[in-house]
Structure formats: structure tokens, C-alpha cells
Design a protein around this motif. Structure first.
Motif, short mmCIF file in Angstrom:
data_model
loop_
_atom_site.label_atom_id
_atom_site.label_comp_id
_atom_site.label_asym_id
_atom_site.label_seq_id
_atom_site.Cartn_x
_atom_site.Cartn_y
_atom_site.Cartn_z
N VAL A 113 0.80 -1.19 -0.12
CA VAL A 113 0.02 0.12 -0.12
C VAL A 113 0.97 1.17 0.05
N ARG A 114 1.89 1.21 0.89
CA ARG A 114 2.96 2.16 1.03
C ARG A 114 3.44 2.66 -0.52
N ARG A 115 3.92 1.47 -1.35
CA ARG A 115 4.53 1.62 -2.38
C ARG A 115 3.43 1.94 -3.62
N LEU A 116 2.31 1.48 -3.45
CA LEU A 116 1.29 2.07 -4.40
C LEU A 116 0.94 3.37 -4.40
N ARG A 117 0.93 3.83 -3.01
CA ARG A 117 0.54 5.38 -2.84
C ARG A 117 1.58 6.15 -3.41
N GLY A 118 2.71 5.79 -3.10
CA GLY A 118 3.97 6.31 -3.34
C GLY A 118 4.15 6.59 -5.15
N MET A 119 3.56 5.77 -5.64
CA MET A 119 3.62 5.75 -7.13
C MET A 119 2.07 6.41 -7.64
N GLY A 120 1.56 6.43 -6.94
CA GLY A 120 0.14 7.07 -7.37
C GLY A 120 -0.78 6.23 -8.22
N ASP A 174 -4.87 -3.77 -1.95
CA ASP A 174 -4.62 -3.18 -0.47
C ASP A 174 -4.81 -4.40 0.73
N GLU A 175 -5.13 -3.90 1.76
CA GLU A 175 -5.22 -4.64 3.03
C GLU A 175 -6.69 -5.44 2.98
N ASN A 176 -7.57 -4.55 2.44
CA ASN A 176 -8.98 -4.87 2.43
C ASN A 176 -9.78 -5.35 1.05
N GLY A 227 10.96 -5.71 -5.48
CA GLY A 227 10.35 -6.87 -4.92
C GLY A 227 9.12 -6.88 -4.33
N ILE A 228 8.51 -5.75 -4.61
CA ILE A 228 7.17 -5.50 -4.08
C ILE A 228 6.35 -6.11 -4.90
N VAL A 229 5.23 -7.06 -4.64
CA VAL A 229 4.22 -7.27 -5.73
C VAL A 229 3.21 -6.14 -5.53
N LEU A 230 2.95 -5.59 -6.44
CA LEU A 230 2.00 -4.38 -6.48
C LEU A 230 0.64 -4.98 -6.98
N GLY A 231 0.62 -6.03 -7.58
CA GLY A 231 -0.97 -6.53 -7.74
C GLY A 231 -0.68 -7.56 -8.88
N THR A 232 -1.80 -7.50 -9.99
CA THR A 232 -1.76 -9.03 -10.75
C THR A 232 -2.32 -8.47 -12.28
N VAL A 233 -2.05 -9.14 -13.19
CA VAL A 233 -2.86 -8.96 -14.61
C VAL A 233 -3.55 -10.33 -14.47
N CYS A 234 -4.60 -10.36 -15.10
CA CYS A 234 -5.58 -11.54 -15.14
C CYS A 234 -6.50 -11.53 -16.14
N ALA A 235 -6.64 -12.83 -16.58
CA ALA A 235 -7.41 -13.17 -17.74
C ALA A 235 -8.76 -14.24 -17.03
N VAL A 236 -9.96 -13.82 -17.43
CA VAL A 236 -10.83 -14.75 -16.73
C VAL A 236 -12.03 -15.14 -17.93
N ASP A 237 -12.28 -16.45 -17.84
CA ASP A 237 -13.20 -16.88 -18.64
C ASP A 237 -14.49 -17.45 -17.92
N GLN A 239 7.31 -3.04 -16.67
CA GLN A 239 8.14 -2.25 -17.38
C GLN A 239 7.55 -0.81 -17.49
N GLN A 240 6.46 -0.94 -18.04
CA GLN A 240 5.64 0.63 -18.45
C GLN A 240 5.42 1.12 -17.19
N ILE A 241 4.93 0.47 -15.89
CA ILE A 241 4.79 1.25 -14.75
C ILE A 241 5.98 1.92 -14.27
N GLU A 242 7.03 1.20 -14.24
CA GLU A 242 8.57 1.72 -13.87
C GLU A 242 8.96 2.80 -14.74
N LEU A 243 8.66 2.84 -16.02
CA LEU A 243 8.90 3.83 -16.94
C LEU A 243 8.19 5.17 -16.29
N ARG A 244 6.81 4.95 -16.13
CA ARG A 244 5.95 5.98 -16.01
C ARG A 244 6.53 6.57 -14.70
N GLU A 245 7.01 5.66 -13.56
CA GLU A 245 7.49 6.21 -12.18
C GLU A 245 8.86 7.17 -12.54
N GLY A 246 9.41 6.60 -13.27
CA GLY A 246 10.91 7.45 -13.70
C GLY A 246 10.46 8.62 -14.53
#
Length: 193
Positions: free
Chosen positions: A25-32, A63-65, A147-157, A180-187
Motif C-alpha cells: 500500500v505504501r509503494r502503490l500510494r507513493g507511485m500514485g 490493498d489490505e481490504n 521486489g514488492i508485488v504491486l498486484g496482478t494482471v489476469c484473464a478470466v473466462d 516495465q511500463q509502470i516503472e518507466l512512468r514512475e521514472g
């Protein structure tokens, strides 16, 4: 990091304990990230749905909830609204952590392939099986350079799917591309949204 499989609690299965939630949550908030839907993430979810030929795909920050689908593809865009519920087959931007399979991917820190969720007692009792009609899931973690897992990408059927090795490689590749796109954006390399 150890992983304890969820234990039955009546019909529901407990979501695995997520010891890294506060750091995430701290990392996500820091990245917006994780607080609002973004067109770039919706476009990514649209492309993921096209590549995997599924009716639902998500870019999911947890996040936590709850889970937040910052990127969401639904059939005909009919689920693009805030909230969860409203009847069978409706997916909104928010979902409790106890719903779905992405929280398991986050704790496991590796991809999860469920060709038919009903074949896995641990996952078959999840509310999304009955409420949304999920029958097949393919998800991978978004692990950033810290090394933080920010979340996921998923496909559902809503039908069982033989994902195979090709499906696993596709979802892992798509996850790496998005990180890679997220980290480029952060930079400062890409514009937000």
C-alpha cells in the motif's frame, strides 16, 4: 516467504494471509497507483482480453481490504462502474479480497493457471464462481524492481480453458511488460493515464 493454502470456512475459502500488504500500500500510494481507474490500464486490459480471447481481464492492485481494478475489460464494457455486485456477471472496479484468485497470486508471488476452477476444491468455493460465473483463470503478479508485488494482471473466462504452457507464458510476459511500463512512468518516461 512461505505460503499457506487457504483453509475452508464453511462454503467460503479464506484468503491467504498477506504479510506484505502494508508495504504494498505504501509503494502503490507513493507511485500514485491503485486509487483511480486509468485509461492506459483499461487499454492494457483490453489488449490482454484480445490476446487471450476472454470476456474479462484486469489490471488489479490489492490493498489490505480490497482489490481495485485500475484496468478492466468486460464484455461490451457493461461492468465498468464503481462497486461490485448488482447481479450475476457484473464486475465493477472494486472487489473484496475474499473474492477471486488474484490475492492468491500476490501471496504466492507466481502465476496461477486454473483451467477449470471447479477441478480445485480450494478455489471452486470462491464467491466469483457462482456470482460472476468464473470457470477459468490465468493470472500473474506485477513484481516491481523493489521486489514488492504491486498486484496482478489476469484473464478470466466463464468457460473452462486449456491455457497450457502458451497461456502461462503469455500472462507472465504481459505482466513483465506492464511492470516495465509502470516503472518507466514512475521514472518520468511515460505520461500517466
Amino acid at each position: 516467504m512461505s505460503y499457506e493454502p487457504p483453509r475452508p470456512a464453511g462454503r467460503l475459502l479464506l484468503t491467504p494471509q498477506d504479510k506484505d500488504a502494508a508495504a504494498r500500500v505504501r509503494r502503490l500510494r507513493g507511485m500514485g497507483l491503485g486509487a483511480r481507474a486509468e485509461p492506459a490500464f483499461d487499454a492494457f486490459a483490453d489488449r490482454l482480453a484480445e490476446v487471450t480471447a476472454v470476456p474479462y481481464s484486469m489490471v488489479n492492485f490489492i490493498d489490505e481490504n480490497r482489490q481495485f481494478f485500475a484496468g478492466l475489460h468486460t464484455p461490451d464494457g457493461d461492468g465498468l462502474r464503481d462497486g461490485f455486485g448488482g447481479g450475476p456477471g457484473v464486475v465493477g472496479r472494486y472487489m473484496a479480497r475474499d473474492y477471486g484468485f488474484c490475492p492468491h497470486v500476490v501471496v504466492r508471488r507466481k502465476a496461477l493457471v486454473l483451467e477449470d476452477v471447479c477441478d480445485y476444491p480450494r478455489f471452486a468455493g470462491n464467491p466469483v464462481v457462482d456470482e460472476i460465473g468464473v470457470r477459468s483463470y490465468l493470472g500473474a503478479p506485477l513484481i516491481d524492481h523493489t521486489g514488492i508485488v504491486l498486484g496482478t494482471v489476469c484473464a478470466v473466462d466463464i468457460e473452462p480453458r486449456p491455457w497450457g504452457r502458451a497461456g502461462l507464458e503469455t500472462i507472465k510476459s504481459m505482466a513483465a511488460e506492464l511492470v516495465q511500463q509502470i516503472e518507466l512512468r514512475e521514472g518520468g518516461g511515460l505520461p500517466e493515464g
